[in-house]
Design an enzyme around this catalytic site. Structure first.
Site, PDB file in Angstrom:
ATOM      1  N   GLU A 113       0.543  -7.721   8.057  1.00 45.77           N
ATOM      2  CA  GLU A 113       0.854  -6.440   7.414  1.00 45.77           C
ATOM      3  C   GLU A 113       2.116  -5.877   8.073  1.00 45.77           C
ATOM      4  O   GLU A 113       2.103  -5.549   9.256  1.00 45.77           O
ATOM      5  CB  GLU A 113      -0.329  -5.486   7.617  1.00 45.77           C
ATOM      6  CG  GLU A 113      -0.096  -4.073   7.151  1.00 45.77           C
ATOM      7  CD  GLU A 113      -1.180  -3.111   7.658  1.00 45.77           C
ATOM      8  OE1 GLU A 113      -1.259  -2.005   7.136  1.00 45.77           O
ATOM      9  OE2 GLU A 113      -1.926  -3.479   8.592  1.00 45.77           O
TER      10      GLU A 113
ATOM     11  N   HIS B 252       2.842  -0.018   3.658  1.00 48.74           N
ATOM     12  CA  HIS B 252       2.526  -1.224   4.420  1.00 48.74           C
ATOM     13  C   HIS B 252       2.473  -2.378   3.430  1.00 48.74           C
ATOM     14  O   HIS B 252       1.917  -2.238   2.348  1.00 48.74           O
ATOM     15  CB  HIS B 252       1.169  -1.074   5.122  1.00 48.74           C
ATOM     16  CG  HIS B 252       1.095   0.162   5.974  1.00 48.74           C
ATOM     17  ND1 HIS B 252      -0.082   0.836   6.221  1.00 48.74           N
ATOM     18  CD2 HIS B 252       2.062   0.849   6.627  1.00 48.74           C
ATOM     19  CE1 HIS B 252       0.173   1.884   6.999  1.00 48.74           C
ATOM     20  NE2 HIS B 252       1.465   1.911   7.252  1.00 48.74           N
TER      21      HIS B 252
ATOM     22  N   GLU C 162       0.858  -1.192   0.000  1.00 50.28           N
ATOM     23  CA  GLU C 162       0.000   0.000   0.000  1.00 50.28           C
ATOM     24  C   GLU C 162       0.899   1.248   0.000  1.00 50.28           C
ATOM     25  O   GLU C 162       1.148   1.828   1.053  1.00 50.28           O
ATOM     26  CB  GLU C 162      -0.861   0.045   1.259  1.00 50.28           C
ATOM     27  CG  GLU C 162      -1.730  -1.163   1.481  1.00 50.28           C
ATOM     28  CD  GLU C 162      -2.510  -1.054   2.798  1.00 50.28           C
ATOM     29  OE1 GLU C 162      -3.743  -1.190   2.746  1.00 50.28           O
ATOM     30  OE2 GLU C 162      -1.888  -0.819   3.850  1.00 50.28           O
TER      31      GLU C 162
ATOM     32  N   GLU D  98      -3.367   7.674  -1.543  1.00 50.28           N
ATOM     33  CA  GLU D  98      -3.085   6.239  -1.572  1.00 50.28           C
ATOM     34  C   GLU D  98      -4.000   5.589  -2.587  1.00 50.28           C
ATOM     35  O   GLU D  98      -5.173   5.950  -2.699  1.00 50.28           O
ATOM     36  CB  GLU D  98      -3.313   5.604  -0.195  1.00 50.28           C
ATOM     37  CG  GLU D  98      -2.910   4.148  -0.163  1.00 50.28           C
ATOM     38  CD  GLU D  98      -3.092   3.512   1.213  1.00 50.28           C
ATOM     39  OE1 GLU D  98      -3.737   2.449   1.274  1.00 50.28           O
ATOM     40  OE2 GLU D  98      -2.607   4.078   2.205  1.00 50.28           O
TER      41      GLU D  98
END
Length: 471
Positions: free
Chosen positions: A360, A272, A132, A223
């Site tokens: 994650e 992440h 991400e 994002e």
């Protein structure tokens, strides 16, 4: 279905392609390219590759052994959305002409070796990654560094500091405050159309988009969430994502950056990385332990935490990376795991379907070379599984409010690039297992990164004038 070389040759005709663009990635993670007119591109390019000079690529060969081959991967074929003429892009491996093997320092080859190592270890057959990456879009950026001094100036109409600017046609006035970019509707969010355009261009190139939004930092932080995929494929997508974000922003007269900390006093950009290991169609991370995890997943986390400081040199590869990883803010600097805690290095996302169970890893940032970063995290995780490295108890309390005695026990990630390089030099056997990374490659990587450290150390910073000019 995977595309074959024959499919690509058919595509060249159907799309009336004029040029084939061969893409590969250097040590730092920057994508490079060379274009071949379509009449000079035949089946033999897939069989025997395309010669190029590898001596000018940062961290690669010396001048005495510069001839190298690019081997295109037919399954990576996609049309370039940004060229005037029809151009087909192909991701390539860099191959050693002498033995026909993948070049020891080629990041994509290293990522392929990591996938092969996973299979040969018998632990699993597929590792899935879902990064991400956050990024900023600015209106303009200027900087200068020379003997007379230095400066950097960021222009962003969206930024809180622009409320006093006189713009032609007036100042729009609608702005998110510092740390308020998550996520008010337009007109405060001025980048909706650009993100829409980026997502459509990604889909055209075969990268599946799941979500997009403005991020916390007020001045243009964004994002775009894209679907997970197997290691090499997902790293290829990361390169397509960066290329697309830079070029769509450019076409709107704006400039995009993946720098982890371009703005002082607002959130930095992380990446992440969600990951899981599968075997025979089963997710090996699913179990009856903490947050629905298996022992396999806990040991994998144990490996990531144990090797985190060495990983930092690869997952946080710039001096700017450590301006984001500072204690006391929201950065994931604590080497702990938790299902809720966002300041932990490893978070376990809540999922409704056990098949989606994953870990994650929160400390990487988007300047990382995705091929090297995904491969290195997989190797660290697998080392944890092989040696049954348990990560200890999860920490679900706010990690910044822990009693001092308990806080002392929680290790932190590195606080500088030279510290990370130091750790990578001391702790690298987990990477060289199965010949995935070589010592030669890691030495060259560390040398390249030390050049950055030295340049940074030697450059006087404006804040030093602020602190010491009158002392």
């Amino acid at each position: 279905m995977a595309m074959t070389a024959a499919d690509v040759m058919k595509m060249l005709k159907e799309k009336e392609v004029k040029f084939v663009d061969l893409r590969f990635t250097d040590t730092r993670g920057k994508e490079q390219h060379v274009s071949v007119p379509v009449k000079a591109f035949g089946m033999e390019k897939f069989e025997s590759g395309h010669f190029f000079d590898g001596s000018s690529i940062a961290g690669w060969k010396g001048i005495e052994a510069s001839d190298m081959l690019l081997m295109p991967d037919p399954d990576s074929a996609r049309m370039d959305p940004f060229t005037d003429e029809p151009v087909l892009n192909l991701s390539c491996d860099a191959v050693e002409p002498s033995d026909g093997k993948g070049y020891d320092r080629d990041p994509r080859t290293i990522a392929k070796r990591a996938e092969a190592y996973l299979k040969s270890s018998g632990l699993g057959d597929t590792a899935y990654f879902g990064p991400e990456p956050e990024f900023f879009i600015f209106d303009s950026v200027t900087w200068n560094v020379d003997m007379s001094g230095c400066f950097v100036k960021i222009k962003s109409e969206e930024a809180p500091w622009s409320s006093g600017e006189e713009y032609e046609g007036g100042n729009m006035g609608h702005r998110a405050p510092v740390k308020g970019g998550y996520f008010p509707v337009p007109p405060a969010d001025t980048l909706q159309d650009i993100r829409n355009a980026i997502c459509l261009a990604l889909e055209q190139q075969g990268v599946e988009v799941e979500v997009h939004h403005h991020e916390v930092a007020a001045a243009g932080q964004n994002e775009i969430g894209t679907k997970f995929n197997s290691l090499v494929k997902r790293a290829d997508w990361m390169q397509i994502l960066k290329y697309t974000i830079w070029n769509v922003s450019h076409s709107y007269g704006k400039t995009a950056t993946f720098m982890p900390k371009p703005i002082v006093g607002d959130n930095g950009s992380g990446m992440h990385v969600h990951q899981s290991v599968w075997k025979g169609g089963q997710n090996l991370f699913t179990g009856n332990g903490y947050a629905g995890l298996s022992d396999f997943a806990l040991f994998y986390i144990g490996g990531i935490i144990k090797h985190a400081k060495a990983l930092n040199a690869i997952t946080n590869p710039g001096t700017n990376s450590y301006k984001r990883l500072v204690p006391g803010f929201e950065a994931p600097i604590n080497l702990a795991y938790s299902s809720r805690n966002r300041s932990a290095a490893c978070r376990i996302p809540l999922v409704t379907n056990p098949k989606a169970r994953r870990v994650e890893v929160r400390f990487p940032d988007p300047t990382a070379n995705a091929y090297l970063a995904f491969a290195a995290m997989l190797m660290a995780g697998l080392d944890g599984v092989q040696n049954k490295i348990h990560p200890g108890d999860p920490i679900d309390k706010n990690l910044y409010d822990l009693p001092p005695a308990q806080a002392k026990k929680v290790q932190n990630v590195c606080s500088s690039l030279d510290m990370a390089i130091d750790h990578l030099n001391k702790d690298r056997e987990f990477l060289t297992k199965g010949g995935v990374f070589s010592d030669d490659m890691l030495d060259a990587y560390c040398a390249l990164k030390m050049e950055e450290v030295t340049r940074f150390r030697m450059t006087t910073h404006p804040v030093e004038f602020d602190m010491y000019y009158s002392s």
